[in-house]
Each structure stands twice: as structure tokens, then as C-alpha cells.
Design an enzyme around this catalytic site. Structure first.
Site, PDB file in Angstrom:
ATOM      1  N   LYS A   1       0.836  -1.218   0.000  1.00 50.39           N
ATOM      2  CA  LYS A   1       0.000   0.000   0.000  1.00 50.39           C
ATOM      3  C   LYS A   1       0.863   1.257   0.000  1.00 50.39           C
ATOM      4  O   LYS A   1       0.668   2.149  -0.816  1.00 50.39           O
ATOM      5  CB  LYS A   1      -0.902  -0.011   1.240  1.00 50.39           C
ATOM      6  CG  LYS A   1      -1.612   1.306   1.474  1.00 50.39           C
ATOM      7  CD  LYS A   1      -2.496   1.280   2.704  1.00 50.39           C
ATOM      8  CE  LYS A   1      -1.783   1.551   4.017  1.00 50.39           C
ATOM      9  NZ  LYS A   1      -1.490   2.966   4.292  1.00 50.39           N
ATOM     10  N   ASN A   2       1.818   1.321   0.920  1.00 55.06           N
ATOM     11  CA  ASN A   2       2.566   2.570   1.066  1.00 55.06           C
ATOM     12  C   ASN A   2       3.506   2.840  -0.109  1.00 55.06           C
ATOM     13  O   ASN A   2       3.832   3.994  -0.381  1.00 55.06           O
ATOM     14  CB  ASN A   2       3.349   2.577   2.384  1.00 55.06           C
ATOM     15  CG  ASN A   2       2.430   2.795   3.576  1.00 55.06           C
ATOM     16  OD1 ASN A   2       1.245   3.087   3.406  1.00 55.06           O
ATOM     17  ND2 ASN A   2       2.971   2.656   4.781  1.00 55.06           N
TER      18      ASN A   2
ATOM     19  N   CYS B   1      -4.315  13.441  13.079  1.00 58.23           N
ATOM     20  CA  CYS B   1      -4.937  12.150  12.798  1.00 58.23           C
ATOM     21  C   CYS B   1      -4.876  11.339  14.074  1.00 58.23           C
ATOM     22  O   CYS B   1      -4.283  11.771  15.072  1.00 58.23           O
ATOM     23  CB  CYS B   1      -4.231  11.431  11.651  1.00 58.23           C
ATOM     24  SG  CYS B   1      -2.620  10.822  12.098  1.00 58.23           S
TER      25      CYS B   1
ATOM     26  N   ARG C   1       1.332  14.681  13.461  1.00 57.93           N
ATOM     27  CA  ARG C   1       1.878  14.410  12.133  1.00 57.93           C
ATOM     28  C   ARG C   1       1.913  15.624  11.194  1.00 57.93           C
ATOM     29  O   ARG C   1       1.210  15.677  10.183  1.00 57.93           O
ATOM     30  CB  ARG C   1       1.097  13.269  11.466  1.00 57.93           C
ATOM     31  CG  ARG C   1       1.276  11.962  12.178  1.00 57.93           C
ATOM     32  CD  ARG C   1       0.511  10.855  11.519  1.00 57.93           C
ATOM     33  NE  ARG C   1       1.225  10.252  10.427  1.00 57.93           N
ATOM     34  CZ  ARG C   1       0.763   9.218   9.726  1.00 57.93           C
ATOM     35  NH1 ARG C   1      -0.396   8.703   9.997  1.00 57.93           N
ATOM     36  NH2 ARG C   1       1.475   8.703   8.761  1.00 57.93           N
TER      37      ARG C   1
ATOM     38  N   ASP D   1       4.527   0.506  12.011  1.00 55.58           N
ATOM     39  CA  ASP D   1       3.279  -0.049  11.465  1.00 55.58           C
ATOM     40  C   ASP D   1       3.061  -1.510  11.867  1.00 55.58           C
ATOM     41  O   ASP D   1       2.036  -2.098  11.512  1.00 55.58           O
ATOM     42  CB  ASP D   1       3.261   0.084   9.930  1.00 55.58           C
ATOM     43  CG  ASP D   1       3.041   1.515   9.489  1.00 55.58           C
ATOM     44  OD1 ASP D   1       2.714   2.363  10.338  1.00 55.58           O
ATOM     45  OD2 ASP D   1       3.201   1.798   8.284  1.00 55.58           O
TER      46      ASP D   1
ATOM     47  N   ARG E   1      -8.775  -0.038   4.433  1.00 56.13           N
ATOM     48  CA  ARG E   1      -7.772   0.897   3.895  1.00 56.13           C
ATOM     49  C   ARG E   1      -6.473   0.166   3.589  1.00 56.13           C
ATOM     50  O   ARG E   1      -5.707   0.596   2.727  1.00 56.13           O
ATOM     51  CB  ARG E   1      -7.482   2.001   4.914  1.00 56.13           C
ATOM     52  CG  ARG E   1      -8.636   2.959   5.122  1.00 56.13           C
ATOM     53  CD  ARG E   1      -8.198   4.085   6.018  1.00 56.13           C
ATOM     54  NE  ARG E   1      -6.946   4.634   5.539  1.00 56.13           N
ATOM     55  CZ  ARG E   1      -6.078   5.332   6.276  1.00 56.13           C
ATOM     56  NH1 ARG E   1      -6.338   5.560   7.532  1.00 56.13           N
ATOM     57  NH2 ARG E   1      -4.967   5.788   5.751  1.00 56.13           N
TER      58      ARG E   1
END
Ligand code: UD1
Length: 434
Positions: free
Chosen positions: A22-23, A125, A130, A316, A408
Site C-alpha cells: 500500500k505505502n 490524525c 503528524r 506499522d 484501507r
């Protein structure tokens, strides 16, 4: 909103196909803004964040064609053609940026190609404040004039072309390094980025930019040297496998004391996670198709971890590892150094019987023999996946709310786990009930 129901206790056995990262994809997609030719991205995961990025790019004028499922190294992944021949709009609106911070990755390429961009400030968030101050300072060093007006970053480049600069990031920033890589690829002269992020997803972007004609040295090191070129061209590029999805399913195998083959996973991308899982008591080995995680009959013990920029232990994976440590024998300490406020999963894990005490940036976990199912809810993506993992090992039923967080970042999570024997199902939700 949908929920996920899990009845815990099943030992996972089988194989799980790992999708594209994803990233990495979220950085590779905006790279299409740097050229008027077509960028073909293969092995793209099917995730809500990717759809958000596609919407954002579409409103900048990018034309996209999605080529269904394509064979890729023995498993499937989608191919997306992106063409930014004409950029029709240089504004990234609040509605899309607020959904996903990675939207700020259009800033560098828009400035480099068009000399102007207006991007909503991402704001706070769930996992902390951030800010994007480091992105902005670096772009200013490259000649951009930046104001914040009405919640938007309004940036222009006098003379339209950014110029090379010597940028020293005071702390490692993944998104900041990616924005500057893209901006510098088309800038006038040489850019040096010191203390650059070395995450595999940053390297994936750099390799793709090189395939598009960029001149970048030092990929994978803390110092990047980018020689700006006049123009970039199209390329075919395949997104690397997702190391966080890999790590999450590796923990699923370990927490259920099961054996799972992670097809398409790359062991070299998960060295720090492998080290911790092995220290805990799981066995990890190569197979012809990927990586095998074996915890059948293992006696798992607590370990101490600290999150760090790559190649350190990834933030993560922190929440998922904590779920595992909650069921391991003995005490563990987890220290979060990347984000403040990234222990949102702790009170929910506690509702399932985990014994965790948080002291500032550290959490002390005392393992219990068995967690117990409960209704839970999480506020971010990785916290949600840690609750899924805890539920797989817990006694009885767990209902996980706010499944949109999982969507997501995890493609077909319930199908992948169910295929290995997990008792898991998605319950289509009633929006009014949330
Ligand atoms: C990326 C990942 C995210 C991962 C994180 C750290 C994507 C889409 N997201 O996020 O999943 O958790 O890297 O590995 O790739 N910071 C500042 N000012 C800035 C930029 C960052 O203070 O201008 C701080 C952040 O608040 C944070 C730290 O630096 O405390 C690291 O953030 P960064 O590496 O930039 O994370 P992201 O790129 O947002």
C-alpha cells in the site's frame, strides 16, 4: 458500517497471498504527475486508500485504465495505467486529503511539473499531530514560495522550475523523502538529501523514477543524490510486496500457534520483524513461493521491542506485535519512538483481557494464557489489525467495529484468514447503528 465477527481458537494452517505494498503504491501513483507519458503500475493492491489516491489524481486530470487481474509472480495483482498528459487542476481538495494523509504526496510532483500547487493541510490524525513542516521547508529550500491560507498549502515556484538544494532532514521522514525525490527529479541541478528515509517503499519509488529517466544515486542509503533532468518518460513498474501485510499474517500464524506460508512475501524486507518473531519462539524459513512461519507447538515468550526507522522495527507492526506479546509467556516492553499517541489499541486489548500498562512512550505487557472475546473498536488501521489478531487467539466471540480502517490497508482480510481455518466473517452493517 460493516463489522467483523471472529470466534477465536482455531490454529491457522495454509497459505496466504501477499499483495502489493500500500505505502509504495501511494507514492508510486503520484509519480505519474511528473510525465506526459503513461506510467503502468502492476501488482497494485485493491484497497480503499488506493481508490482515494485514484480519485485525487483523476481530479488533477490524470486518465486511468485499470486492467483487472494480471498474473504476477504466481499470484494476482492489478495493473493501472496512469496518464497525466494534461494536468487540468493543481488543487488537492480538503475532502480527499482529510481522508488520507498520503494525499500530500502530490505536492512535490505538481510543483515540479507545473510550478504551482494548492494542497489542503492534512491536519491531525488518530496517531498524532503528524505535521508536514519538513516537506514544506525542503521545498522552500528548492525555491518554492509557500503560504498557508484557509487551511491550504499554497505553493508557487518563481520561474516555474525548482532548483537543486542540499537538504538535511532533522528526523527521518518517509513522506518527506518521497516528496523531495519526486520534486528533485525534474529540478534544475543537483539535490542532496541527507538523513533520507531508507524504507523499502521509498526505494521502490526511487527505482520507478529511475525507470522513468530520473538520475538518482544512493538508493537504500541515508544520502540520496538526485541530478534533475528536463523531462521524464513513461515506464512499466511492479509494486513490491507489502511487508506490513506480510508481518501481520506472520503474527496471525504465531498467535494461533499455526503454520502459514506467505506466498509472494520477501523475507529480506522483514528482517527486524523476523528477528523478533524468532526471539519469541516462532520458526521462519524460505519456501519456493515465499516465506513459511511455523509456530506449531511453540512456547512463545515475551520480548522487548522499540520502533525505529527502517531497517529498525516498523511502527506499522507495533500494534500487531503487542497482540502477540499479550499472549506470550512473561513480560515484554514495547517502546514507540516514531509517533506519539500510537497506543490507541491498548484499552481495546485490555477489554479482551490483555495486561498492558503504558508509561509515556513505553508499554509493559504481561502475557496471559488466554485472551477473551469482546466487542471492540479501533481508531486506526494497524490498531484494527491488532484486534483481529487478538481475536483469532481469544476464547469466544469478538466483534470488531469500524472495519473501514481495515479496508484501507488489507485486501480481502477475512477471506485470506478464513482460507487458513479462521472462524471469521464480515457482517454487513447498518449505518444507523454506528
Ligand atoms: C509513512 C507511512 C506510515 C508509517 C510512517 C513511518 C505512508 C503512506 N505512510 O507515513 O504508514 O507509519 O511512514 O514509517 O507511507 N514528521 C514531522 N514533520 C514532517 C514529517 C514528519 O514532524 O514534515 C514526523 C511525524 O509526525 C512522525 C515522524 O516524523 O512523528 C515520521 O513521519 P513520516 O516518516 O513522515 O511518516 P509518513 O510519511 O506520514
Amino acid at each position: 458500517m460493516d463489522k467483523i465477527r471472529i470466534i477465536g481458537g482455531a490454529q491457522l494452517k495454509g497459505s496466504i497471498v501477499i499483495g502489493g505494498a500500500k505505502n509504495a503504491a501511494l507514492a508510486l501513483m503520484p509519480a505519474c504527475l511528473l510525465t506526459d507519458e503513461t506510467l503502468n503500475l502492476a501488482n497494485l493492491p485493491h484497497l480503499a486508500d488506493i481508490t482515494t489516491m485514484a480519485h485525487l489524481l483523476a481530479q488533477h486530470g490524470v486518465e486511468m485504465v485499470l486492467n483487472g487481474q494480471a498474473p504476477n509472480g504466481g499470484h494476482t495483482g492489478r495493473v493501472l495505467e496512469l496518464n497525466a498528459k494534461t494536468i487540468t487542476n493543481t488543487t488537492a481538495p480538503y475532502d480527499l486529503v482529510r481522508k488520507m494523509r498520503a494525499s500530500v504526496l502530490v505536492l512535490g510532483p505538481l510543483l515540479a511539473r507545473c510550478g504551482e500547487a494548492k494542497v489542503s493541510l492534512p491536519g491531525g490524525c488518530a496517531i498524532g499531530t503528524r505535521p508536514v513542516d519538513l516537506h514544506l521547508k525542503a521545498l522552500e529550500q528548492m525555491g518554492a514560495q509557500i503560504e498557508v491560507e484557509g487551511g491550504y498549502i499554497v505553493a508557487t515556484v518563481p520561474g516555474k522550475r525548482l532548483k537543486g538544494a542540499h537538504i538535511v532532514f532533522p528526523q527521518v521522514t518517509v513522506g518527506g523523502t518521497e516528496n523531495i525525490l519526486m520534486a528533485a527529479a525534474l529540478a534544475d541541478g543537483e539535490t542532496i538529501v541527507a538523513n533520507a528515509a531508507r524504507e523499502p517503499e521509498v526505494c521502490d519509488l526511487a527505482h520507478c523514477l529511475v525507470a522513468m529517466g530520473a538520475k538518482i544515486e544512493g538508493i537504500g542509503t541515508g544520502t540520496l543524490r538526485i541530478q534533475g533532468v528536463e523531462r521524464l518518460h513513461g515506464a512499466d513498474y511492479s509494486v513490491l510486496p507489502d511487508r506490513i501485510e506480510t508481518g501481520t499474517y506472520a503474527v496471525a500464524a504465531a498467535i494461533t500457534r499455526g503454520t502459514v506460508e506467505l506466498v509472494g512475501a520477501r523475507r529480506d524486507l522483514m528482517e527486524s520483524v523476523e528477528k523478533v518473531l524468532v526471539e519469541c519462539g516462532a520458526k521462519i524459513s524460505d519456501t519456493d513461493r515465499g516465506v513459511l512461519v511455523d509456530a506449531d507447538g511453540a512456547h512463545l515468550v515475551g520480548v522487548d521491542i522499540m520502533t525505529e526507522p527502517y531497517p529498525g522495527f516498523p511502527t506499522d507492526m507495533q500494534a500487531q506485535l503487542m497482540a502477540l506479546l499479550a499472549t506470550a509467556d512473561g513480560a515484554s516492553m514495547v517502546t514507540e519512538t516514531i509517533f506519539e499517541n500510537r497506543f490507541m489499541h491498548v484499552p481495546e486489548l485490555a477489554r479482551m483481557g490483555a495486561r498492558v500498562n503504558v508509561h509515556g512512550a513505553s508499554a509493559i505487557i504481561r502475557g496471559v494464557p488466554r485472551l477473551s472475546g469482546a466487542p471492540v473498536m479501533a481508531t486506526d488501521l494497524r490498531a484494527s489489525s491488532s484486534l483481529v489478531l487478538a481475536a483469532l487467539a481469544a476464547e469466544g466471540e469478538t466483534i470488531i467495529n469500524r472495519v473501514y480502517h481495515l479496508d484501507r490497508g488489507y485486501e480481502r482480510l477475512e477471506a485470506k484468514l478464513a482460507a487458513c481455518g479462521a472462524n471469521i466473517e464480515r457482517i454487513a452493517g447498518d449505518a444507523a447503528a454506528e
